[in-house]
Design a protein around this motif. Structure first.
Motif, PDB file in Angstrom:
ATOM      1  N   ALA A   5      -1.185   1.996   9.451  1.00 52.79           N
ATOM      2  CA  ALA A   5      -2.090   2.757   8.588  1.00 52.79           C
ATOM      3  C   ALA A   5      -1.969   4.265   8.819  1.00 52.79           C
ATOM      4  O   ALA A   5      -1.921   5.037   7.866  1.00 52.79           O
ATOM      5  N   THR A   6      -1.912   4.663  10.078  1.00 54.09           N
ATOM      6  CA  THR A   6      -1.866   6.102  10.357  1.00 54.09           C
ATOM      7  C   THR A   6      -0.462   6.671  10.242  1.00 54.09           C
ATOM      8  O   THR A   6      -0.290   7.831   9.890  1.00 54.09           O
ATOM      9  N   GLY A   7       0.546   5.854  10.516  1.00 53.70           N
ATOM     10  CA  GLY A   7       1.922   6.339  10.451  1.00 53.70           C
ATOM     11  C   GLY A   7       2.512   6.246   9.061  1.00 53.70           C
ATOM     12  O   GLY A   7       2.728   7.248   8.382  1.00 53.70           O
ATOM     13  N   TRP A   8       2.769   5.037   8.615  1.00 55.21           N
ATOM     14  CA  TRP A   8       3.432   4.823   7.331  1.00 55.21           C
ATOM     15  C   TRP A   8       2.575   5.256   6.158  1.00 55.21           C
ATOM     16  O   TRP A   8       3.064   5.840   5.200  1.00 55.21           O
ATOM     17  N   LEU A   9       1.311   4.931   6.204  1.00 56.70           N
ATOM     18  CA  LEU A   9       0.450   5.233   5.065  1.00 56.70           C
ATOM     19  C   LEU A   9      -0.180   6.620   5.152  1.00 56.70           C
ATOM     20  O   LEU A   9      -0.664   7.144   4.159  1.00 56.70           O
ATOM     21  N   PRO A  20     -10.153  -3.282   5.888  1.00 57.97           N
ATOM     22  CA  PRO A  20      -9.803  -4.672   6.203  1.00 57.97           C
ATOM     23  C   PRO A  20      -8.281  -4.865   6.180  1.00 57.97           C
ATOM     24  O   PRO A  20      -7.566  -4.209   5.424  1.00 57.97           O
ATOM     25  N   ILE A  21      -7.787  -5.761   7.007  1.00 58.75           N
ATOM     26  CA  ILE A  21      -6.341  -5.978   7.140  1.00 58.75           C
ATOM     27  C   ILE A  21      -5.680  -6.366   5.819  1.00 58.75           C
ATOM     28  O   ILE A  21      -4.613  -5.828   5.506  1.00 58.75           O
ATOM     29  N   PRO A  22      -6.257  -7.256   5.009  1.00 58.17           N
ATOM     30  CA  PRO A  22      -5.584  -7.565   3.730  1.00 58.17           C
ATOM     31  C   PRO A  22      -5.390  -6.339   2.834  1.00 58.17           C
ATOM     32  O   PRO A  22      -4.354  -6.182   2.212  1.00 58.17           O
ATOM     33  N   GLU A  23      -6.369  -5.451   2.800  1.00 55.32           N
ATOM     34  CA  GLU A  23      -6.237  -4.235   2.004  1.00 55.32           C
ATOM     35  C   GLU A  23      -5.163  -3.328   2.578  1.00 55.32           C
ATOM     36  O   GLU A  23      -4.395  -2.711   1.839  1.00 55.32           O
ATOM     37  N   LEU A  24      -5.095  -3.250   3.890  1.00 45.83           N
ATOM     38  CA  LEU A  24      -4.077  -2.441   4.545  1.00 45.83           C
ATOM     39  C   LEU A  24      -2.684  -2.962   4.211  1.00 45.83           C
ATOM     40  O   LEU A  24      -1.773  -2.191   3.892  1.00 45.83           O
ATOM     41  N   LEU A  25      -2.499  -4.285   4.237  1.00 48.18           N
ATOM     42  CA  LEU A  25      -1.199  -4.873   3.930  1.00 48.18           C
ATOM     43  C   LEU A  25      -0.838  -4.678   2.462  1.00 48.18           C
ATOM     44  O   LEU A  25       0.334  -4.421   2.139  1.00 48.18           O
ATOM     45  N   LEU A  26      -1.819  -4.776   1.566  1.00 47.98           N
ATOM     46  CA  LEU A  26      -1.549  -4.519   0.150  1.00 47.98           C
ATOM     47  C   LEU A  26      -1.125  -3.065  -0.070  1.00 47.98           C
ATOM     48  O   LEU A  26      -0.211  -2.790  -0.852  1.00 47.98           O
ATOM     49  N   ALA A  27      -1.780  -2.144   0.613  1.00 41.08           N
ATOM     50  CA  ALA A  27      -1.415  -0.731   0.494  1.00 41.08           C
ATOM     51  C   ALA A  27      -0.012  -0.486   1.029  1.00 41.08           C
ATOM     52  O   ALA A  27       0.769   0.275   0.453  1.00 41.08           O
ATOM     53  N   TYR A  28       0.342  -1.150   2.122  1.00 40.45           N
ATOM     54  CA  TYR A  28       1.674  -1.007   2.703  1.00 40.45           C
ATOM     55  C   TYR A  28       2.744  -1.535   1.741  1.00 40.45           C
ATOM     56  O   TYR A  28       3.764  -0.890   1.517  1.00 40.45           O
ATOM     57  N   GLU A  29       2.504  -2.705   1.151  1.00 45.17           N
ATOM     58  CA  GLU A  29       3.456  -3.270   0.198  1.00 45.17           C
ATOM     59  C   GLU A  29       3.614  -2.359  -1.019  1.00 45.17           C
ATOM     60  O   GLU A  29       4.723  -2.173  -1.526  1.00 45.17           O
ATOM     61  N   ALA A  30       2.514  -1.778  -1.475  1.00 50.14           N
ATOM     62  CA  ALA A  30       2.580  -0.858  -2.608  1.00 50.14           C
ATOM     63  C   ALA A  30       3.373   0.394  -2.248  1.00 50.14           C
ATOM     64  O   ALA A  30       4.133   0.911  -3.065  1.00 50.14           O
TER      65      ALA A  30
END
Length: 77
Positions: A5-9, A20-30
């Motif tokens: 979250a802090t590095g890539w995003l 929440p982790i699911p939202e974090l993973l969706l943001a990463y995939e996007a």
């Protein structure tokens, strides 16, 4: 997940901890899809020889058409 979250995003730590982790993973995939879509060197997928030839024909046709238009403009001047 915090590093993602802090590095890539590029999110602030406060936001990273409260997401929440699911939202974090969706943001990463996007983010990955965005990077692939805006990559000036392509998506990393190999094109078939036919697809490369088609792209070349389109490029040559466009170049020939613009040259013809330029020659006609010079002749008209």
């Amino acid at each position: 997940m915090f590093g993602l979250a802090t590095g890539w995003l590029g999110w602030e730590p406060r936001v990273a901890w409260s997401t929440p982790i699911p939202e974090l993973l969706l943001a990463y995939e996007a983010k990955i899809k965005f990077i692939q879509a805006t990559n000036p060197f392509g998506s990393g997928e190999k094109k078939s020889k036919e697809a490369i030839a088609k792209d070349a024909r389109i490029g040559f046709r466009a170049a020939a058409m613009s040259r013809k238009a330029a020659m006609e403009a010079c002749a008209a001047a």
